[in-house]
Structure formats: structure tokens, C-alpha cells
Design a protein around this motif. Structure first.
Motif, PDB file in Angstrom:
ATOM      1  N   SER A   8       0.825  -1.201   0.000  1.00 40.39           N
ATOM      2  CA  SER A   8       0.000   0.000   0.000  1.00 40.39           C
ATOM      3  C   SER A   8       0.865   1.258   0.000  1.00 40.39           C
ATOM      4  N   ASP A   9       0.306   2.323  -0.537  1.00 41.29           N
ATOM      5  CA  ASP A   9       0.887   3.661  -0.455  1.00 41.29           C
ATOM      6  C   ASP A   9       2.350   3.716  -0.920  1.00 41.29           C
ATOM      7  N   PRO A  10       2.644   3.219  -2.126  1.00 44.27           N
ATOM      8  CA  PRO A  10       4.030   3.289  -2.612  1.00 44.27           C
ATOM      9  C   PRO A  10       4.474   4.735  -2.820  1.00 44.27           C
ATOM     10  N   LYS A  11       5.690   5.021  -2.425  1.00 40.89           N
ATOM     11  CA  LYS A  11       6.226   6.381  -2.535  1.00 40.89           C
ATOM     12  C   LYS A  11       7.344   6.407  -3.587  1.00 40.89           C
ATOM     13  N   PRO A  12       7.600   7.579  -4.199  1.00 42.31           N
ATOM     14  CA  PRO A  12       8.719   7.676  -5.132  1.00 42.31           C
ATOM     15  C   PRO A  12      10.028   7.258  -4.446  1.00 42.31           C
ATOM     16  N   GLY A  13      10.845   6.519  -5.181  1.00 41.49           N
ATOM     17  CA  GLY A  13      12.110   6.062  -4.618  1.00 41.49           C
ATOM     18  C   GLY A  13      12.037   4.698  -3.972  1.00 41.49           C
ATOM     19  N   GLN A  14      10.828   4.190  -3.785  1.00 40.92           N
ATOM     20  CA  GLN A  14      10.686   2.852  -3.207  1.00 40.92           C
ATOM     21  C   GLN A  14      10.517   1.819  -4.321  1.00 40.92           C
ATOM     22  N   THR A  15      11.040   0.638  -4.091  1.00 35.18           N
ATOM     23  CA  THR A  15      10.730  -0.497  -4.965  1.00 35.18           C
ATOM     24  C   THR A  15       9.769  -1.379  -4.200  1.00 35.18           C
ATOM     25  N   VAL A  16       8.524  -1.437  -4.683  1.00 39.54           N
ATOM     26  CA  VAL A  16       7.493  -2.164  -3.947  1.00 39.54           C
ATOM     27  C   VAL A  16       7.097  -3.423  -4.727  1.00 39.54           C
TER      28      VAL A  16
END
Ligand SMILES: [Zn+2]
Length: 241
Positions: free
Chosen positions: A172-180
Motif C-alpha cells: 500500500s501507499d508506494p512512494k517515489p524512490g521505493q521499490t514495492v
């Protein structure tokens, strides 16, 4: 230890609250999946990874993979039992499964893996789930991954079904810079390669991700994880029937 003695009660209390919530806020899923004993006659093997001297992945020596996967596994067993399923656990306490394969203590790891495989292959169950937590050098990598063995279509279907249910919590709620991570993947591991029943290895999240740790160390979220996996199992069994 991240799971204090009272954690089992906390997970149960959260599960009750979640269930009550589902009565007032029903999802699009068929109501029949929530009520009665939809898994009557089903047999399921749950394999909480690691145990005993093998902690699995850890964070600061206090958050241990073996404890988290056991807490989720025991709550999942409760949900499955409640729905009428018979559940076989490879372990239900802080121990590994090497005792099932007598031999050289130096080969404990191999005997542990084959101990789990023995329980699975002698179970006659409909499916198995091996529960784990992932780790990676990059703390921005997060999310769950359901691993299945290539060339076994039923395993891929099970992986897709469980992954879909776990994603709302773990991706949930992926943010820029994260690899989800949010997709199942092919993997080559002893259990999923050599089991004689359908099964997956579910990496429920990353021990190395602070976001994932915050989710899976919270007893209420452990209850949510168990409930998501439970719904995936119900959906898989009903789709297969
Ligand atoms: Zn593991």
C-alpha cells in the motif's frame, strides 16, 4: 523477542475486531466466504520458516523472522480451523524440524529443510504455505512476494491468489524512490520444487524495510496478514473446485 507473551491475545483481539468490521463493511467478496465452514474437508499445511537456533532474518537482534512467521502462522491456523479446515503445522513453537530427519548435527540445516518437506509430502493435504520474511541490502525495497515453482500451474495460481490478497496491506501507499514488490515470482527452492502437493513460499515482507517492519511487527497487522492469506486460501480452494 518482538512477539511478547501477550501477542497471541492481541492478534486474536485484533482478528475479532476485523471480523466485526467485516460485518458492517462487507467487501465485494461473496459473503459465503466469511460465514459457515467453507473449508470443511480441506487439509492445509502451514510451515512457519526457521525456528530454534535458526532465527532467519533479524533486525537489531530483537525482531526475529522466526517469531513473526510463527505468530502469523498460528493466527492463520486459528482462522482456517474456524472455517472447518484441518491444519498441519511443521512447527507450532520455537523449534526447527530437523528432528524429523535423524542424522549428523552438522547437517542440521539440510535436515530441517527435509523435515519440512517430509511433513508436507506425508500430509496428503490440499496445499501448503511456507511463511518467511525477505531481506535485501537496499532498505527502500519492500512488499510481499509469493514464490512458485515454474512448470507447476497450480502453484502459480495459488501464488497469484495469495499475492492479490496480501498486496493491499504490504504494497500500500508506494512512494517515489521505493521499490514495492506486488507480483508473484518463479523461484527454485527445495520445498516448492519437490513437494507432492501445490504450495508456495510466501515472503510476507522485507525485514530490511522500515515500512514493512512497522507493519509486520504490529500484532494487529499480523492478524490482518493472516486474514489476507486466509482469504486467498479460500478463494484458491473455491476456484479449484
Ligand atoms: Zn526465511
Amino acid at each position: 523477542m518482538v512477539v511478547p507473551p501477550a501477542a497471541g491475545g492481541a492478534v486474536l483481539a485484533c482478528a475479532v475486531l476485523l471480523w466485526i468490521g467485516s460485518l458492517f463493511y462487507p467487501s465485494a467478496r461473496p459473503v459465503s466466504l466469511y460465514y459457515g465452514r467453507p473449508l470443511k474437508g480441506s487439509v492445509i499445511v502451514l510451515d512457519p520458516g526457521h525456528g530454534g537456533i535458526d532465527s532467519g532474518s533479524h533486525y537489531e537482534e530483537r525482531i526475529l523472522e522466526k517469531d513473526i512467521v510463527l505468530a502469523v502462522g498460528l493466527e492463520l491456523r486459528r482462522l482456517l480451523n474456524q472455517a472447518g479446515a484441518t491444519v498441519i503445522m511443521t512447527r507450532e513453537r520455537d523449534e526447527d524440524t530437523s528432528k524429523y530427519i535423524p542424522g549428523d548435527p552438522a547437517s542440521r540445516y539440510q535436515r530441517d529443510m527435509h523435515g519440512r518437506l517430509k511433513v508436507i509430502n506425508e500430509s496428503g493435504a490440499d496445499l501448503f504455505l511456507s511463511l518467511h520474511l525477505n531481506s535485501f541490502s537496499d532498505p527502500t525495497v519492500r512488499g510481499a512476494i509469493a514464490f512458485y515453482s515454474p512448470g507447476r500451474p497450480e502453484n502459480k495460481i495459488l501464488a497469484e491468489t495469495i499475492q492479490k490478497q496480501v498486496n493491499p496491506l504490504m504494497a500500500s501507499d508506494p512512494k517515489p524512490g521505493q521499490t514495492v514488490h506486488s507480483s508473484p515470482k518463479e523461484g527454485s527452492y527445495l520445498l516448492i520444487n519437490e513437494a507432492n502437493i501445490p504450495g508456495i513460499i510466501l515472503e510476507m515482507g522485507f525485514m530490511t524495510s522500515p515500512i514493512d517492519r512497522e507493519i509486520f511487527t504490529e500484532p494487529c497487522n499480523q492478524g490482518k496478514l493472516a486474514q489476507a492469506i486466509f482469504l486467498g486460501i479460500v478463494e484458491y480452494i473455491y476456484t479449484k473446485a
